[in-house]
Design an enzyme around this catalytic site. Sequence first.
Site, short mmCIF file in Angstrom:
data_model
loop_
_atom_site.label_atom_id
_atom_site.label_comp_id
_atom_site.label_asym_id
_atom_site.label_seq_id
_atom_site.Cartn_x
_atom_site.Cartn_y
_atom_site.Cartn_z
CB CYS A 88 3.56 25.78 -44.29
SG CYS A 88 3.04 27.69 -44.87
CD GLU A 131 -2.89 29.76 -41.33
OE1 GLU A 131 -2.20 30.43 -41.82
OE2 GLU A 131 -2.17 28.06 -41.81
NI NI Z 1 1.77 28.00 -43.55
#
Ligand code: NI
Length: 178
Positions: A88, A131
Amino acid sequence: MSLLDLHLLGSPVLREASAPVAAVDDEVRRFVADLFETMHAAKGVGLAANQVGVARRIAVVDAEGERLVLINPRILASQGKETGEEGCLSIPDYYADVTRPEQVTVEALDEQGQRWEKTLTGLPARAVQHEIDHLDGILFLDHLSLLKRKRMLAKYKKEHADDPSFIKPVATVAPEKG
Ligand code: NI
């Protein structure tokens, strides 16, 4: 277009539930373009609005040829299970295996405000789920076992003890992917 600063683990906006977009206007279109530019600069395959400090239900994905604009996205159906490594942009340099549905059907608005629907597998399916999680204030580490999550958080806190800032220009973050 402009590069946006990334919010890292610890920034409260990453834990907020984002608000739906009422109208897809020029300002939203500019923001979507900035999200793409920032994601590409950071070498990510997906980026959600709250990762740049904006708690609105907007995200982008560009993975394996799937360029997706996700405004007010919703997963309509999912099936199967697959485990794969995730990272991430808000948790640079940390990776872990996450199990998610293998196939998802998603609907969203694009930057013209047009509704689209697609069934995805592989990395695009994983990225879209990652997401949409962001828009709900969920991070990939929340999918890990309690023990793994605690370990990762402890290591992250230790490594960032000297630098408690939650907001970084893209250039100084995530030289790899996320
Ligand atoms: Ni992420």
